[in-house]
Design a protein around this motif. Structure first.
Motif, PDB file in Angstrom:
ATOM      1  N   ASN A 173       0.829  -1.211   0.000  1.00 54.45           N
ATOM      2  CA  ASN A 173       0.000   0.000   0.000  1.00 54.45           C
ATOM      3  C   ASN A 173       0.857   1.253   0.000  1.00 54.45           C
ATOM      4  N   LEU A 174       1.959   1.223   0.771  1.00 54.32           N
ATOM      5  CA  LEU A 174       2.860   2.370   0.814  1.00 54.32           C
ATOM      6  C   LEU A 174       3.522   2.596  -0.542  1.00 54.32           C
ATOM      7  N   LYS A 175       3.929   1.493  -1.187  1.00 54.41           N
ATOM      8  CA  LYS A 175       4.539   1.617  -2.507  1.00 54.41           C
ATOM      9  C   LYS A 175       3.545   2.205  -3.509  1.00 54.41           C
ATOM     10  N   ARG A 176       2.311   1.723  -3.421  1.00 51.22           N
ATOM     11  CA  ARG A 176       1.280   2.247  -4.334  1.00 51.22           C
ATOM     12  C   ARG A 176       1.008   3.721  -4.051  1.00 51.22           C
ATOM     13  N   ASP A 177       0.895   4.071  -2.764  1.00 53.55           N
ATOM     14  CA  ASP A 177       0.651   5.466  -2.412  1.00 53.55           C
ATOM     15  C   ASP A 177       1.788   6.369  -2.887  1.00 53.55           C
ATOM     16  N   ALA A 178       3.014   5.823  -2.855  1.00 51.05           N
ATOM     17  CA  ALA A 178       4.168   6.618  -3.285  1.00 51.05           C
ATOM     18  C   ALA A 178       4.136   6.904  -4.780  1.00 51.05           C
ATOM     19  N   LEU A 179       3.336   6.134  -5.525  1.00 52.25           N
ATOM     20  CA  LEU A 179       3.242   6.310  -6.972  1.00 52.25           C
ATOM     21  C   LEU A 179       1.985   7.068  -7.392  1.00 52.25           C
ATOM     22  N   ASN A 188       1.585   9.524 -10.376  1.00 52.31           N
ATOM     23  CA  ASN A 188       2.360  10.758 -10.303  1.00 52.31           C
ATOM     24  C   ASN A 188       3.496  10.724 -11.331  1.00 52.31           C
ATOM     25  N   ARG A 189       4.389  11.696 -11.270  1.00 53.92           N
ATOM     26  CA  ARG A 189       5.454  11.811 -12.269  1.00 53.92           C
ATOM     27  C   ARG A 189       6.345  10.574 -12.297  1.00 53.92           C
ATOM     28  N   ALA A 190       6.736  10.102 -11.116  1.00 58.12           N
ATOM     29  CA  ALA A 190       7.611   8.937 -11.057  1.00 58.12           C
ATOM     30  C   ALA A 190       6.933   7.712 -11.653  1.00 58.12           C
ATOM     31  N   ALA A 191       5.646   7.535 -11.343  1.00 59.82           N
ATOM     32  CA  ALA A 191       4.925   6.350 -11.804  1.00 59.82           C
ATOM     33  C   ALA A 191       4.689   6.379 -13.310  1.00 59.82           C
ATOM     34  N   ILE A 192       4.284   7.526 -13.848  1.00 56.52           N
ATOM     35  CA  ILE A 192       4.012   7.584 -15.288  1.00 56.52           C
ATOM     36  C   ILE A 192       5.297   7.474 -16.093  1.00 56.52           C
ATOM     37  N   ARG A 194       7.908   5.710 -15.081  1.00 60.12           N
ATOM     38  CA  ARG A 194       8.232   4.275 -15.003  1.00 60.12           C
ATOM     39  C   ARG A 194       7.372   3.484 -15.972  1.00 60.12           C
ATOM     40  N   SER A 195       6.087   3.815 -16.052  1.00 61.00           N
ATOM     41  CA  SER A 195       5.186   3.126 -16.975  1.00 61.00           C
ATOM     42  C   SER A 195       5.650   3.308 -18.419  1.00 61.00           C
ATOM     43  N   LEU A 196       6.093   4.504 -18.752  1.00 58.06           N
ATOM     44  CA  LEU A 196       6.589   4.763 -20.106  1.00 58.06           C
ATOM     45  C   LEU A 196       7.794   3.889 -20.405  1.00 58.06           C
ATOM     46  N   GLY A 197       8.738   3.796 -19.462  1.00 58.82           N
ATOM     47  CA  GLY A 197       9.918   2.969 -19.677  1.00 58.82           C
ATOM     48  C   GLY A 197       9.567   1.505 -19.871  1.00 58.82           C
ATOM     49  N   LEU A 198       8.630   0.999 -19.063  1.00 56.04           N
ATOM     50  CA  LEU A 198       8.219  -0.401 -19.181  1.00 56.04           C
ATOM     51  C   LEU A 198       7.549  -0.672 -20.522  1.00 56.04           C
ATOM     52  N   GLU A 199       6.687   0.250 -20.952  1.00 61.65           N
ATOM     53  CA  GLU A 199       5.974   0.053 -22.211  1.00 61.65           C
ATOM     54  C   GLU A 199       6.921   0.163 -23.404  1.00 61.65           C
ATOM     55  N   ARG A 255      -0.135  12.516 -13.752  1.00 60.12           N
ATOM     56  CA  ARG A 255       0.129  13.949 -13.575  1.00 60.12           C
ATOM     57  C   ARG A 255       1.638  14.150 -13.618  1.00 60.12           C
ATOM     58  N   PHE A 256       2.113  14.811 -14.674  1.00 63.76           N
ATOM     59  CA  PHE A 256       3.553  14.968 -14.868  1.00 63.76           C
ATOM     60  C   PHE A 256       4.067  16.276 -14.287  1.00 63.76           C
ATOM     61  N   GLU A 257       3.269  17.329 -14.412  1.00 65.92           N
ATOM     62  CA  GLU A 257       3.593  18.628 -13.829  1.00 65.92           C
ATOM     63  C   GLU A 257       2.367  19.105 -13.055  1.00 65.92           C
ATOM     64  N   VAL A 258       2.462  20.264 -12.434  1.00 66.66           N
ATOM     65  CA  VAL A 258       1.339  20.790 -11.660  1.00 66.66           C
ATOM     66  C   VAL A 258       0.101  20.924 -12.527  1.00 66.66           C
ATOM     67  N   ASP A 259       0.285  21.388 -13.763  1.00 71.61           N
ATOM     68  CA  ASP A 259      -0.848  21.621 -14.656  1.00 71.61           C
ATOM     69  C   ASP A 259      -0.750  20.815 -15.944  1.00 71.61           C
ATOM     70  N   ALA A 260       0.020  19.734 -15.922  1.00 67.90           N
ATOM     71  CA  ALA A 260       0.249  18.961 -17.153  1.00 67.90           C
ATOM     72  C   ALA A 260       0.160  17.467 -16.892  1.00 67.90           C
TER      73      ALA A 260
END
Length: 349
Positions: A173-179, A188-192, A194-199, A255-260
């Protein structure tokens, strides 16, 4: 003497004290039954019962009436913090008149040994029951003590297994919340990233393209300055909901940036990505959002980058291409889409 609590198992009390009240005590009872079988074979007695209290509830469901009677007698004995041996209950003033001793089934022999928890609290007892008088020498006492230690270790290990499982769930749950973005509940930025790299790795092996859409919500900052973070975040959440409705379940939105935002489209070429971006654009700008009794016309800009145009590209480079296309769109006017090209960046769709 320590007596069992009425209507409640000491096992349940112990689990509750350890913060493990959600554990099903019957799972422990099934494991304890192994020690009961071992006790019968080890001591050659008619029955061995490991009790954590409330034995009537445990054995009332049994079709073996004898077991129910034996369990009731063990309940009558209660718990003891010391080993007790009755070689012949007929000569024990306290128990000689008990119906199960004086009458059927004529219980004669009984030995009991306490079971302690990790805090040295008596939480149960092991009972040996037989129908003939028998001696119980020092070696037998040691063996019964060894059996009690085995039961105690099973309790400790069972509690540790449950705690380990709970810790694993908490870590997940903590790992998921961190993403997750705490406001929008999406990647969030880190998760998206990472998803891009995996894909990219997966689609490269499958020889399929990957496309990226970089989306900017143009009036977010002005809304934040006028109405504050709460209103602007609500606005952003509603816009994100419209975007999500336009993509496939396995496409990643973050969400990559505050408004992006970034949208990762595995298996989509630049042409498919352009069609998805147009669908998003129409869904977003089709109607205003009502905020504080005010209609807000939504303005977005979008940049597209695809491995169809930039093959074998690193995740950071693909994001950079999409960002340049987005900046080109923002320089022109609102609600436009620009697709990154290898030889000419600012191509308006």
């Amino acid at each position: 003497m320590v007596t069992s609590a009425t209507g409640v198992s000491r096992m349940e009390l112990m689990l509750d004290d350890a913060g493990l009240s959600r554990v099903d005590p019957s799972k422990y009872e099934a494991k304890i039954a192994r020690f009961e079988r071992l006790g019968i074979r080890l001591f050659g007695v008619a029955n061995c019962i490991v009790s954590f209290g409330n034995l009537r509830e445990r054995f009332n469901r049994s079709e073996q009436a004898m077991v129910t009677i034996e369990a009731a007698f063990c309940e009558h004995l209660g718990f003891s913090e010391e080993i007790r041996v009755f070689t012949n209950l007929n000569f024990e003033e306290e128990y000689a008149e008990h119906p199960s001793v004086k009458g059927e089934p004529h219980i004669v022999f009984c030995a009991q040994h306490p079971v302690f928890d990790a805090n040295d609290q008596c939480v149960g007892c092991i009972y040996l029951i037989d129908y003939t008088e028998r001696e119980f020498d020092d070696e037998s006492r040691l063996l019964l003590a060894d059996l009690a230690v085995m039961v105690e270790r099973e309790l400790v290990m069972g509690a540790l297994r449950v705690q380990h499982g709970e810790l694993i769930k908490q870590i997940r749950n903590l790992k998921r919340d961190a993403l997750l973005d705490p406001v929008l509940g999406m990647w969030n930025r880190a998760a998206i990233t990472r998803s891009l790299g995996l894909e990219l790795d997966r689609c490269l092996k499958a020889e399929k393209p990957v496309s990226l859409i970089y989306i900017s919500i143009n009036q977010y900052q002005s809304l934040k300055e006028q109405h504050g973070s709460s209103v602007s975040d609500t606005f952003l959440l509603k816009v994100a909901s419209r975007m999500r409705s336009c993509i496939r379940p396995f496409d990643a939105l973050g969400r990559f940036e505050v408004d992006a935002f970034l949208i990762v489209l595995p298996g989509a070429s630049n042409l498919v990505a352009a069609a998805v971006a147009e669908r998003i654009r129409l869904a977003v700008i089709s109607r205003p959002e009502m905020l504080n009794d005010q209609n807000i016309e939504i303005e977005i800009s979008m940049g597209i980058a695809s491995t169809s145009v930039f093959p074998n590209v690193a995740p950071e480079a693909l994001v950079a291409h999409a960002e340049k296309a987005l900046l080109a769109a923002r320089r022109l006017e609102s609600n436009l889409i620009v697709q990154a090209e290898a030889d000419q960046l600012d191509i308006l769709l």
